[in-house]
Design a protein around this motif. Sequence first.
Motif, PDB file in Angstrom:
ATOM      1  N   TRP A 270      57.521  67.986  -1.511  1.00  0.00           N
ATOM      2  CA  TRP A 270      57.603  69.061  -0.831  1.00  0.00           C
ATOM      3  C   TRP A 270      55.574  69.346  -0.690  1.00  0.00           C
ATOM      4  CZ3 TRP A 270      60.357  71.219   2.679  1.00  0.00           C
ATOM      5  CH2 TRP A 270      61.243  70.940   2.873  1.00  0.00           C
ATOM      6  N   VAL A 271      55.002  69.645  -1.538  1.00  0.00           N
ATOM      7  CA  VAL A 271      53.952  69.282  -1.567  1.00  0.00           C
ATOM      8  C   VAL A 271      52.794  68.280  -1.417  1.00  0.00           C
ATOM      9  CG1 VAL A 271      51.690  69.199  -3.039  1.00  0.00           C
ATOM     10  CG2 VAL A 271      53.472  70.748  -4.020  1.00  0.00           C
ATOM     11  N   LEU A 272      53.793  66.839  -0.441  1.00  0.00           N
ATOM     12  CA  LEU A 272      53.466  65.524  -0.242  1.00  0.00           C
ATOM     13  C   LEU A 272      53.451  65.705   1.081  1.00  0.00           C
ATOM     14  CD1 LEU A 272      53.983  62.899  -2.874  1.00  0.00           C
ATOM     15  CD2 LEU A 272      51.501  64.000  -2.047  1.00  0.00           C
ATOM     16  N   ILE A 273      54.924  66.431   1.448  1.00  0.00           N
ATOM     17  CA  ILE A 273      55.025  66.541   3.101  1.00  0.00           C
ATOM     18  C   ILE A 273      53.983  66.800   3.566  1.00  0.00           C
ATOM     19  CG2 ILE A 273      56.668  67.885   4.811  1.00  0.00           C
ATOM     20  CD1 ILE A 273      59.424  66.321   2.584  1.00  0.00           C
ATOM     21  N   VAL A 274      53.792  68.800   2.568  1.00  0.00           N
ATOM     22  CA  VAL A 274      52.302  69.948   3.534  1.00  0.00           C
ATOM     23  C   VAL A 274      51.632  68.505   3.636  1.00  0.00           C
ATOM     24  CG1 VAL A 274      51.672  71.918   3.063  1.00  0.00           C
ATOM     25  CG2 VAL A 274      54.485  71.879   2.743  1.00  0.00           C
ATOM     26  N   LEU A 275      51.051  67.855   2.373  1.00  0.00           N
ATOM     27  CA  LEU A 275      49.636  67.785   2.488  1.00  0.00           C
ATOM     28  C   LEU A 275      49.931  66.152   3.968  1.00  0.00           C
ATOM     29  CD1 LEU A 275      49.002  67.221  -0.909  1.00  0.00           C
ATOM     30  CD2 LEU A 275      47.765  68.775   0.864  1.00  0.00           C
ATOM     31  N   HIS A 276      50.533  65.907   3.854  1.00  0.00           N
ATOM     32  CA  HIS A 276      50.853  64.897   5.436  1.00  0.00           C
ATOM     33  C   HIS A 276      50.710  65.096   6.737  1.00  0.00           C
ATOM     34  CE1 HIS A 276      51.783  60.831   6.081  1.00  0.00           C
ATOM     35  NE2 HIS A 276      52.597  61.199   7.204  1.00  0.00           N
ATOM     36  N   VAL A 277      51.439  66.314   6.899  1.00  0.00           N
ATOM     37  CA  VAL A 277      51.717  67.192   8.394  1.00  0.00           C
ATOM     38  C   VAL A 277      50.298  67.924   7.911  1.00  0.00           C
ATOM     39  CG1 VAL A 277      52.751  69.141   9.164  1.00  0.00           C
ATOM     40  CG2 VAL A 277      53.994  67.482   8.055  1.00  0.00           C
TER      41      VAL A 277
ATOM     42  N   LYS B 161      45.706  57.866   0.762  1.00  0.00           N
ATOM     43  CA  LYS B 161      46.045  55.965  -0.131  1.00  0.00           C
ATOM     44  C   LYS B 161      46.713  56.926  -1.579  1.00  0.00           C
ATOM     45  CE  LYS B 161      42.781  52.374   0.586  1.00  0.00           C
ATOM     46  NZ  LYS B 161      41.572  51.579   0.288  1.00  0.00           N
ATOM     47  N   VAL B 162      45.796  57.535  -2.499  1.00  0.00           N
ATOM     48  CA  VAL B 162      46.618  57.910  -3.578  1.00  0.00           C
ATOM     49  C   VAL B 162      48.234  59.204  -2.460  1.00  0.00           C
ATOM     50  CG1 VAL B 162      47.020  60.163  -5.182  1.00  0.00           C
ATOM     51  CG2 VAL B 162      44.771  58.298  -5.054  1.00  0.00           C
ATOM     52  N   THR B 163      47.999  59.864  -1.489  1.00  0.00           N
ATOM     53  CA  THR B 163      49.021  60.411  -1.301  1.00  0.00           C
ATOM     54  C   THR B 163      50.020  59.253  -0.379  1.00  0.00           C
ATOM     55  OG1 THR B 163      48.280  62.075  -0.221  1.00  0.00           O
ATOM     56  CG2 THR B 163      50.316  61.952   0.946  1.00  0.00           C
ATOM     57  N   HIS B 164      50.162  58.592  -0.198  1.00  0.00           N
ATOM     58  CA  HIS B 164      50.859  57.509   0.095  1.00  0.00           C
ATOM     59  C   HIS B 164      51.560  56.798  -0.891  1.00  0.00           C
ATOM     60  CE1 HIS B 164      49.262  57.976   4.465  1.00  0.00           C
ATOM     61  NE2 HIS B 164      50.590  57.913   4.771  1.00  0.00           N
ATOM     62  N   ALA B 165      50.118  56.440  -1.782  1.00  0.00           N
ATOM     63  CA  ALA B 165      50.793  56.211  -3.231  1.00  0.00           C
ATOM     64  C   ALA B 165      52.054  56.609  -3.865  1.00  0.00           C
ATOM     65  CB  ALA B 165      50.372  55.161  -4.298  1.00  0.00           C
ATOM     66  N   THR B 166      51.898  57.761  -3.823  1.00  0.00           N
ATOM     67  CA  THR B 166      52.402  58.641  -4.325  1.00  0.00           C
ATOM     68  C   THR B 166      53.973  59.136  -3.947  1.00  0.00           C
ATOM     69  OG1 THR B 166      50.421  59.990  -5.717  1.00  0.00           O
ATOM     70  CG2 THR B 166      52.670  60.943  -5.072  1.00  0.00           C
ATOM     71  N   PHE B 167      54.157  59.513  -2.757  1.00  0.00           N
ATOM     72  CA  PHE B 167      55.328  59.083  -1.313  1.00  0.00           C
ATOM     73  C   PHE B 167      56.400  58.186  -1.500  1.00  0.00           C
ATOM     74  CE2 PHE B 167      53.470  61.795   2.120  1.00  0.00           C
ATOM     75  CZ  PHE B 167      55.305  62.415   2.088  1.00  0.00           C
TER      76      PHE B 167
ATOM     77  N   PHE C  14      61.501  55.681  -4.542  1.00  0.00           N
ATOM     78  CA  PHE C  14      62.094  55.531  -5.715  1.00  0.00           C
ATOM     79  C   PHE C  14      62.657  56.524  -6.264  1.00  0.00           C
ATOM     80  CE2 PHE C  14      59.775  51.870  -3.642  1.00  0.00           C
ATOM     81  CZ  PHE C  14      61.315  51.262  -3.340  1.00  0.00           C
ATOM     82  N   ALA C  15      61.680  56.808  -7.565  1.00  0.00           N
ATOM     83  CA  ALA C  15      62.199  58.166  -8.281  1.00  0.00           C
ATOM     84  C   ALA C  15      63.009  59.095  -8.329  1.00  0.00           C
ATOM     85  CB  ALA C  15      60.268  59.057  -9.064  1.00  0.00           C
ATOM     86  N   LEU C  16      63.368  59.667  -7.061  1.00  0.00           N
ATOM     87  CA  LEU C  16      63.384  60.887  -7.046  1.00  0.00           C
ATOM     88  C   LEU C  16      64.995  60.230  -6.952  1.00  0.00           C
ATOM     89  CD1 LEU C  16      61.784  63.099  -4.177  1.00  0.00           C
ATOM     90  CD2 LEU C  16      62.986  63.982  -6.193  1.00  0.00           C
ATOM     91  N   PRO C  17      65.344  59.396  -5.580  1.00  0.00           N
ATOM     92  CA  PRO C  17      66.943  59.027  -5.528  1.00  0.00           C
ATOM     93  C   PRO C  17      67.549  58.002  -7.230  1.00  0.00           C
ATOM     94  CG  PRO C  17      65.657  58.669  -3.729  1.00  0.00           C
ATOM     95  CD  PRO C  17      64.805  58.764  -4.970  1.00  0.00           C
ATOM     96  N   ILE C  18      66.555  57.586  -8.180  1.00  0.00           N
ATOM     97  CA  ILE C  18      67.245  57.216  -8.893  1.00  0.00           C
ATOM     98  C   ILE C  18      67.083  58.167 -10.220  1.00  0.00           C
ATOM     99  CG2 ILE C  18      66.083  55.900 -11.319  1.00  0.00           C
ATOM    100  CD1 ILE C  18      64.681  54.007  -9.636  1.00  0.00           C
ATOM    101  N   ALA C  19      66.988  58.991  -9.816  1.00  0.00           N
ATOM    102  CA  ALA C  19      66.653  60.127 -10.996  1.00  0.00           C
ATOM    103  C   ALA C  19      68.051  61.448 -10.716  1.00  0.00           C
ATOM    104  CB  ALA C  19      65.413  61.755 -10.799  1.00  0.00           C
ATOM    105  N   GLY C  20      67.796  61.248  -9.309  1.00  0.00           N
ATOM    106  CA  GLY C  20      69.432  61.791  -9.004  1.00  0.00           C
ATOM    107  C   GLY C  20      70.607  61.105  -8.942  1.00  0.00           C
ATOM    108  N   ILE C  21      70.743  59.566  -9.351  1.00  0.00           N
ATOM    109  CA  ILE C  21      71.991  58.662  -9.594  1.00  0.00           C
ATOM    110  C   ILE C  21      71.875  58.408 -10.339  1.00  0.00           C
ATOM    111  CG2 ILE C  21      72.487  56.575  -9.671  1.00  0.00           C
ATOM    112  CD1 ILE C  21      71.510  55.786  -7.127  1.00  0.00           C
TER     113      ILE C  21
END
Length: 166
Positions: free
Chosen positions: A138-145, A97-103, A108-115
């Motif tokens: 990257w950390v979340l992707i590794v945890l997810h996989v 649940k924590v991982t998915h919420a952070t994803f 939202f945060a990554l694209p908004i910061a990039g914009i």
Amino acid sequence: MASSLVVSYSLSQRLIHWIMAALILFNLLFTEGMEEFTEAAEEGQAVTPDMIASANIHAYVGIAVLCLAVIRLILRFTQGAPAAPADEPPLAQMASKVTHATFYLLFFALPIAGIAAYYFNIETAGSLHAGPLKLLMWVLIVLHVGAILVHQFFWKTPVAQRMIRG
């Protein structure tokens, strides 16, 4: 919608998941164009059309991720999500649940910061985008996989099938 009623993800949820995964990986792996553009602009060097094109591709992919994240969130609220397997340890359920919420936060945060960095020249946003937010993704992707592999081969639960076959 209650997640206990849902046994699998819908076709639209699965498609958006895999399209977003591909776009996010693309932007995480191919950052050179944006980095080259940013470095040239910061140092007062000439910015070439190729640099602008490469930076724009990175930006447009990020904007696509943001748009798909909105749709994905709407689908999650309207169509629900499958519950964790009943025999999954409570700590693993909480971690999921924590991982998915952070994803979702990062979607939202990554694209908004990039914009904010690319279109509005906000350096702090660029530092967040290219630094801790990118690293956290990257950390979340590794945890997810890793979690999918544990489910598939250790716990022998069909969690991966819900996002592959429905």
